[in-house]
Design a protein around this motif. Structure first.
Motif, PDB file in Angstrom:
ATOM      1  N   ARG A 191       0.871  -1.178   0.000  1.00  0.00           N
ATOM      2  CA  ARG A 191       0.000   0.000   0.000  1.00  0.00           C
ATOM      3  C   ARG A 191       0.908   1.228   0.000  1.00  0.00           C
ATOM      4  NH1 ARG A 191      -5.233  -0.078   1.282  1.00  0.00           N
ATOM      5  NH2 ARG A 191      -4.998  -2.030   2.453  1.00  0.00           N
ATOM      6  N   THR A 192       1.126   1.784  -1.176  1.00  0.00           N
ATOM      7  CA  THR A 192       2.064   2.896  -1.303  1.00  0.00           C
ATOM      8  C   THR A 192       1.322   4.181  -1.646  1.00  0.00           C
ATOM      9  OG1 THR A 192       2.502   2.859  -3.688  1.00  0.00           O
ATOM     10  CG2 THR A 192       3.618   1.193  -2.351  1.00  0.00           C
ATOM     11  N   GLY A 193       2.027   5.298  -1.529  1.00  0.00           N
ATOM     12  CA  GLY A 193       1.458   6.581  -1.910  1.00  0.00           C
ATOM     13  C   GLY A 193       1.371   6.784  -3.410  1.00  0.00           C
ATOM     14  N   ASP A 194       1.841   5.794  -4.185  1.00  0.00           N
ATOM     15  CA  ASP A 194       1.753   5.899  -5.645  1.00  0.00           C
ATOM     16  C   ASP A 194       0.321   5.745  -6.135  1.00  0.00           C
ATOM     17  OD1 ASP A 194       4.477   6.340  -6.060  1.00  0.00           O
ATOM     18  OD2 ASP A 194       4.932   4.201  -6.140  1.00  0.00           O
ATOM     19  N   TRP A 195      -0.494   5.010  -5.382  1.00  0.00           N
ATOM     20  CA  TRP A 195      -1.909   4.863  -5.695  1.00  0.00           C
ATOM     21  C   TRP A 195      -2.714   5.452  -4.542  1.00  0.00           C
ATOM     22  CZ3 TRP A 195      -3.337  -0.561  -8.101  1.00  0.00           C
ATOM     23  CH2 TRP A 195      -2.592  -0.748  -9.272  1.00  0.00           C
ATOM     24  N   ILE A 196      -3.675   6.305  -4.863  1.00  0.00           N
ATOM     25  CA  ILE A 196      -4.501   6.967  -3.838  1.00  0.00           C
ATOM     26  C   ILE A 196      -5.967   6.793  -4.196  1.00  0.00           C
ATOM     27  CG2 ILE A 196      -5.033   9.152  -2.698  1.00  0.00           C
ATOM     28  CD1 ILE A 196      -2.196  10.097  -3.480  1.00  0.00           C
ATOM     29  N   LYS A 197      -6.733   6.189  -3.291  1.00  0.00           N
ATOM     30  CA  LYS A 197      -8.175   6.038  -3.519  1.00  0.00           C
ATOM     31  C   LYS A 197      -8.891   7.235  -2.897  1.00  0.00           C
ATOM     32  CE  LYS A 197      -8.480   2.876   0.446  1.00  0.00           C
ATOM     33  NZ  LYS A 197      -8.870   1.502   0.880  1.00  0.00           N
ATOM     34  N   ILE A 198      -9.833   7.791  -3.654  1.00  0.00           N
ATOM     35  CA  ILE A 198     -10.518   9.011  -3.245  1.00  0.00           C
ATOM     36  C   ILE A 198     -12.017   8.753  -3.303  1.00  0.00           C
ATOM     37  CG2 ILE A 198     -10.796  11.478  -3.697  1.00  0.00           C
ATOM     38  CD1 ILE A 198      -8.130  11.255  -5.326  1.00  0.00           C
ATOM     39  N   LYS A 199     -12.650   8.758  -2.133  1.00  0.00           N
ATOM     40  CA  LYS A 199     -14.084   8.500  -2.055  1.00  0.00           C
ATOM     41  C   LYS A 199     -14.770   9.663  -1.350  1.00  0.00           C
ATOM     42  CE  LYS A 199     -13.949   4.449   0.035  1.00  0.00           C
ATOM     43  NZ  LYS A 199     -14.430   3.127   0.523  1.00  0.00           N
ATOM     44  N   PRO A 200     -16.048   9.896  -1.657  1.00  0.00           N
ATOM     45  CA  PRO A 200     -16.759  10.985  -0.967  1.00  0.00           C
ATOM     46  C   PRO A 200     -16.916  10.669   0.508  1.00  0.00           C
ATOM     47  CG  PRO A 200     -18.285   9.680  -2.281  1.00  0.00           C
ATOM     48  CD  PRO A 200     -16.902   9.212  -2.634  1.00  0.00           C
ATOM     49  N   ARG A 201     -16.802  11.695   1.319  1.00  0.00           N
ATOM     50  CA  ARG A 201     -16.972  11.540   2.760  1.00  0.00           C
ATOM     51  C   ARG A 201     -18.362  12.028   3.141  1.00  0.00           C
ATOM     52  NH1 ARG A 201     -11.141  13.464   5.297  1.00  0.00           N
ATOM     53  NH2 ARG A 201      -9.858  11.924   4.203  1.00  0.00           N
ATOM     54  N   GLN A 202     -19.161  11.113   3.641  1.00  0.00           N
ATOM     55  CA  GLN A 202     -20.527  11.452   4.019  1.00  0.00           C
ATOM     56  C   GLN A 202     -20.633  11.496   5.542  1.00  0.00           C
ATOM     57  OE1 GLN A 202     -22.556   8.283   1.980  1.00  0.00           O
ATOM     58  NE2 GLN A 202     -22.889   9.549   0.177  1.00  0.00           N
ATOM     59  N   ARG A 203     -21.302  12.524   6.046  1.00  0.00           N
ATOM     60  CA  ARG A 203     -21.422  12.705   7.488  1.00  0.00           C
ATOM     61  C   ARG A 203     -22.891  12.786   7.885  1.00  0.00           C
ATOM     62  NH1 ARG A 203     -16.722  14.407  10.115  1.00  0.00           N
ATOM     63  NH2 ARG A 203     -14.972  14.795   8.711  1.00  0.00           N
ATOM     64  N   LEU A 204     -23.209  12.222   9.031  1.00  0.00           N
ATOM     65  CA  LEU A 204     -24.553  12.280   9.584  1.00  0.00           C
ATOM     66  C   LEU A 204     -24.431  12.370  11.101  1.00  0.00           C
ATOM     67  CD1 LEU A 204     -27.654  12.023   9.122  1.00  0.00           C
ATOM     68  CD2 LEU A 204     -27.374   9.554   9.445  1.00  0.00           C
ATOM     69  N   GLN A 205     -25.023  13.410  11.673  1.00  0.00           N
ATOM     70  CA  GLN A 205     -24.970  13.568  13.124  1.00  0.00           C
ATOM     71  C   GLN A 205     -26.012  12.646  13.749  1.00  0.00           C
ATOM     72  OE1 GLN A 205     -25.348  17.572  14.506  1.00  0.00           O
ATOM     73  NE2 GLN A 205     -24.642  17.072  16.557  1.00  0.00           N
ATOM     74  N   CYS A 206     -25.571  11.798  14.688  1.00  0.00           N
ATOM     75  CA  CYS A 206     -26.440  10.788  15.280  1.00  0.00           C
ATOM     76  C   CYS A 206     -26.410  10.867  16.807  1.00  0.00           C
ATOM     77  CB  CYS A 206     -26.000   9.379  14.861  1.00  0.00           C
ATOM     78  SG  CYS A 206     -26.106   9.078  13.094  1.00  0.00           S
ATOM     79  N   ALA A 207     -27.443  10.308  17.401  1.00  0.00           N
ATOM     80  CA  ALA A 207     -27.517  10.186  18.853  1.00  0.00           C
ATOM     81  C   ALA A 207     -27.295   8.726  19.232  1.00  0.00           C
ATOM     82  CB  ALA A 207     -28.880  10.643  19.354  1.00  0.00           C
ATOM     83  N   ILE A 208     -26.589   8.504  20.342  1.00  0.00           N
ATOM     84  CA  ILE A 208     -26.417   7.149  20.858  1.00  0.00           C
ATOM     85  C   ILE A 208     -27.671   6.801  21.659  1.00  0.00           C
ATOM     86  CG2 ILE A 208     -25.051   5.648  22.348  1.00  0.00           C
ATOM     87  CD1 ILE A 208     -22.651   7.488  21.810  1.00  0.00           C
ATOM     88  N   VAL A 209     -28.375   5.749  21.253  1.00  0.00           N
ATOM     89  CA  VAL A 209     -29.632   5.378  21.922  1.00  0.00           C
ATOM     90  C   VAL A 209     -29.544   4.006  22.586  1.00  0.00           C
ATOM     91  CG1 VAL A 209     -31.042   6.834  20.435  1.00  0.00           C
ATOM     92  CG2 VAL A 209     -30.567   4.476  19.748  1.00  0.00           C
ATOM     93  N   GLY A 210     -28.427   3.349  22.464  1.00  0.00           N
ATOM     94  CA  GLY A 210     -28.260   2.041  23.095  1.00  0.00           C
ATOM     95  C   GLY A 210     -26.874   1.502  22.814  1.00  0.00           C
ATOM     96  N   TYR A 211     -26.606   0.299  23.301  1.00  0.00           N
ATOM     97  CA  TYR A 211     -25.288  -0.287  23.075  1.00  0.00           C
ATOM     98  C   TYR A 211     -25.361  -1.801  23.252  1.00  0.00           C
ATOM     99  CZ  TYR A 211     -24.912  -0.531  28.190  1.00  0.00           C
ATOM    100  OH  TYR A 211     -25.128  -0.815  29.523  1.00  0.00           O
TER     101      TYR A 211
END
Length: 262
Positions: A191-211
């Motif tokens: 895994r070198t810096g010669d190849w770089i994968k670029i994917k969209p970063r999706q964010r969603l604000q969530c509440a912790i409701v259990g575990y």
């Protein structure tokens, strides 16, 4: 004449993650949402294999025509399921989970796979991995120029305009792009810096409701997000990213706040 000998397998070169950028020193390709595959046209016949599924040849019988490629050829690529010209990961998942030759044949007839070639590792039994990506790609294009199979595709790309390609493919719902340094050699399994994968970063604000916990080990968090009416709705569980330190910090806090109702 017998096909030149090839290694049983070549660990695929890997990519690091990064953000969109432009560079005249890089080729930017679509990040195909399929399964990585090494295609070897060897003396013993065609072999399709990945790091996790050495038996891809049997899993994708519709790609048997690849045995007719030039003997001694090894290609790095991806097996992709397309729907309306766009990679469909749900179809790919169904193929990857299929068991037995009869089921594989049924799925192959219903939704045939496509082999997308993006690198040349061997030709006529001789390694090309010490050559630059630009040289390997040019020879790969030359070797596939006379092929007319719709299920064999050369992964196209653009030089320089990485941000523009990223915007175009993500607008179509495609996974992202991979930036590859044109002067780079092929480094199997690295895994070198010669190849770089670029994917969209999706964010969603969530509440912790259990575990979910096992003893003193916090396994996952149940999370929820507000819907259009502002009511919390479950969006599932998440366990990745919980370090041992975070787990030790969160678990006693959560255990101290039980509720009688959801």
């Amino acid at each position: 004449m017998a096909a030149p000998e090839l290694p049983e397998f070549v660990p695929p070169m890997l990519a690091k993650s990064g953000a969109p950028f432009d560079s005249d020193e890089h080729l930017f390709e679509i990040k195909w949402d399929g399964t990585r595959s090494l295609c070897l046209v060897a003396a013993a016949g065609l072999r399709l294999a990945s790091r996790y599924h050495p038996g891809q040849t049997e899993r994708y019988p519709e790609l048997g025509f690849l045995a007719g490629l030039e003997p001694g050829l090894a290609l790095d690529g991806e097996i992709v399921m397309l729907a309306d010209g766009v990679p469909d990961f749900s179809l790919m998942l169904k193929r990857e989970q299929a068991r037995g030759p009869r089921r594989a044949a049924e799925l192959a007839r219903a939704h045939p796979a496509v082999f997308v070639a993006f690198d040349l590792l061997y030709r006529r039994g001789e390694s090309r991995m010490d050559r630059t990506l630009a040289e390997r790609r040019a020879e790969l294009a030359e070797g596939l120029a006379d092929r007319d199979e719709p299920q064999l595709v050369l992964s196209d790309g653009v030089e320089g305009a990485g941000r523009e390609l990223f915007a175009q493919v993500t607008a179509r719902g495609i996974e992202g792009v991979v930036a590859k340094r044109l002067a780079s050699r092929y480094h199997p399994g690295q895994r070198t810096g010669d190849w770089i994968k670029i994917k969209p970063r999706q964010r969603l604000q969530c509440a912790i409701v259990g575990y979910v916990a096992e003893g003193s080990d916090l396994r996952s968090l149940a999370i929820a997000a507000p819907d259009d009416e502002g009511l919390l709705r479950s969006v599932g569980k998440v366990g990745s990213g919980l370090s041992a330190r975070t787990s030790r910090d969160l678990l006693p806090r959560l255990a101290a706040r039980p509720r009688a109702t959801p």
